[in-house]
Write an enzyme that holds these catalytic residues in place. Structure first.
Site, PDB file in Angstrom:
ATOM      1  N   ASP A   1       0.812  -1.208   0.000  1.00  0.00           N
ATOM      2  CA  ASP A   1       0.000   0.000   0.000  1.00  0.00           C
ATOM      3  C   ASP A   1       0.850   1.264   0.000  1.00  0.00           C
ATOM      4  O   ASP A   1       0.380   2.352  -0.374  1.00  0.00           O
ATOM      5  CB  ASP A   1      -0.948   0.008   1.211  1.00  0.00           C
ATOM      6  CG  ASP A   1      -0.217  -0.136   2.546  1.00  0.00           C
ATOM      7  OD1 ASP A   1       1.023  -0.236   2.570  1.00  0.00           O
ATOM      8  OD2 ASP A   1      -0.911  -0.172   3.592  1.00  0.00           O
ATOM      9  N   GLU A   2       2.101   1.159   0.389  1.00  0.00           N
ATOM     10  CA  GLU A   2       2.953   2.342   0.499  1.00  0.00           C
ATOM     11  C   GLU A   2       3.299   2.969  -0.852  1.00  0.00           C
ATOM     12  O   GLU A   2       3.791   4.097  -0.892  1.00  0.00           O
ATOM     13  CB  GLU A   2       4.232   2.009   1.274  1.00  0.00           C
ATOM     14  CG  GLU A   2       3.969   1.656   2.728  1.00  0.00           C
ATOM     15  CD  GLU A   2       5.231   1.609   3.566  1.00  0.00           C
ATOM     16  OE1 GLU A   2       6.130   2.451   3.336  1.00  0.00           O
ATOM     17  OE2 GLU A   2       5.327   0.738   4.445  1.00  0.00           O
TER      18      GLU A   2
ATOM     19  N   TYR B   1      12.096   2.595   0.076  1.00  0.00           N
ATOM     20  CA  TYR B   1      11.492   1.264  -0.037  1.00  0.00           C
ATOM     21  C   TYR B   1      10.282   1.301  -0.953  1.00  0.00           C
ATOM     22  O   TYR B   1      10.171   0.521  -1.909  1.00  0.00           O
ATOM     23  CB  TYR B   1      11.094   0.742   1.347  1.00  0.00           C
ATOM     24  CG  TYR B   1       9.992  -0.292   1.297  1.00  0.00           C
ATOM     25  CD1 TYR B   1      10.199  -1.521   0.673  1.00  0.00           C
ATOM     26  CD2 TYR B   1       8.738  -0.036   1.852  1.00  0.00           C
ATOM     27  CE1 TYR B   1       9.176  -2.466   0.599  1.00  0.00           C
ATOM     28  CE2 TYR B   1       7.726  -0.970   1.784  1.00  0.00           C
ATOM     29  CZ  TYR B   1       7.940  -2.181   1.158  1.00  0.00           C
ATOM     30  OH  TYR B   1       6.938  -3.106   1.079  1.00  0.00           O
TER      31      TYR B   1
END
Length: 376
Positions: free
Chosen positions: A168-169, A191
């Site tokens: 979801d990031e 990331y």
């Protein structure tokens, strides 16, 4: 899916301590068992842990004895040899120790194993470490995906599914807005940026070749066997060591937590019913403020009265920028028949009990990678 399938999982998972299969040499790499998992995940974990690699592997090995499951893992710092104990003796399971960035190894495997399905979970996932060592995240998360896609696409036996487990990031933070699969990606840390870049690579193979890809983007996955760098096992481990839960900053951060069994059901449903070329959010209704999470775990682990809970909290400096929340919509997946079934109270109670019953599963002093491990 048809019978007699060969599934490959790629990830950073747990190594079986022993295997009935006779070890073989794979161009300088050791092949000790079957299954292909590229990535880190819970149990196999993350190992990742974030994405439940060992849980997914064990589920497929037990549910489908007619399928051949190959597990490829680099055995990173977040690996435990105990996560795959329940399958290491199974005849339909194979483990291969190897690096997803090793193009020769990937080509050899795909040309010799007739892989039908790939679950790509291999990734470095620790956000703070990604700021300090971004090049290692670029190598594993982006270059590894590129190598894997090329090997799978060029193999003589064409795969039926290539399932990429994302996060979801990639959407970036959301305040009042909940993201659906059409929302633009706006990652805010190295990331997440590497996961978004890897997604673009995966999508390009669908756009250019109609290579049979599916992408999932999930909330924070939690449950037994998760490595101690993630927030829930980290808090539990600190409390078991009679140390305080460290809260980064004072901003009202919260996360949506999805229990591992619900995540595995989602991944298997996407394998069975997912539409090629599509993206599926895997979301949870359980949005928990991090401070509330810490207080719940303090009460559960330390068994102390509410007035004493704050004595076990310690606030530490935060990063210059932090994402407060990652809300996502998952109606698209729900239309396939999925829903999150494990309530937060039940899932966190089960998780805490597992860590209490398995205090020696992870070394008591392992609350995250050491400097040397993060550089590796």
């Amino acid at each position: 899916m048809p019978a007699n399938l060969t599934c490959m999982f790629l990830g950073c998972g747990r190594k079986p301590e022993k295997s009935r299969s006779k070890p073989t040499q794979v161009r300088g790499e050791h092949a000790n068992s079957t299954q292909i998992t590229v990535g880190r995940g819970l149990g196999s974990n993350p190992g990742s842990t974030r994405k439940g690699g060992s849980h997914l592997v064990c589920s497929l090995v037990h549910r489908h004895p007619e399928w051949r499951i190959i597990n490829l893992d680099s055995l990173d710092y977040c690996c435990s040899p105990r996560s795959l104990e329940s399958v290491e003796e199974r005849t339909n399971y194979t483990f291969i120790k190897g690096d997803v960035c090793n193009a020769r190894l990937m080509k050899y495997i795909f040309n010799s194993e007739n892989i039908d399905v790939i679950f790509h979970l291999a990734a470095k996932t620790h956000v703070e470490s990604s700021f300090e060592f971004p090049s290692s995240y670029q190598r594993v998360n982006v270059d590894g995906t590129r190598v894997l896609l090329a090997a799978a696409h060029q193999s003589q036996h064409q795969p039926q599914r290539f399932i990429y487990i994302s996060t979801d990031e990639v959407y970036g933070p959301g305040l009042d807005e909940a993201f659906d699969e059409s929302s633009p990606m706006s990652p805010s840390n190295p990331y997440a940026a590497t996961k978004a870049a890897a997604e673009h690579l995966v999508r390009s193979y669908w756009d250019q070749y109609k290579f049979p890809i599916i992408i999932t983007r999930s909330n924070n996955i939690y449950g037994p066997r998760q490595y101690t760098e993630k927030v829930i096992p980290r808090f539990i481990t600190l409390l078991q060591m009679n140390k305080k839960c460290t809260i980064q900053g004072t901003l009202p951060k919260s996360r949506h937590f999805l229990f591992i069994s619900d995540a595995i059901k989602a991944f298997l449903l996407v394998l069975e019913k997912g539409i090629l070329g599509e993206i599926y959010n895997v979301g949870s209704p359980s949005e928990i403020p991090i401070v509330q999470l810490a207080r719940e775990l303090i009460r559960m682990v330390k068994n102390i009265p509410t007035p004493e809970v704050n004595d076990w909290l310690e606030y530490v400096p935060d990063r210059p920028r932090v994402d407060l929340r990652y809300p996502i919509k998952c109606e698209k997946l729900e239309q396939l028949g999925w829903s999150a079934e494990v309530p937060w109270a039940e899932g966190i109670r089960h998780t805490v009990k597992w860590y209490q019953d398995n205090c020696d599963f992870w070394s008591v002093n392992e609350c995250g990678p050491t400097t040397n491990e993060k550089k590796a």
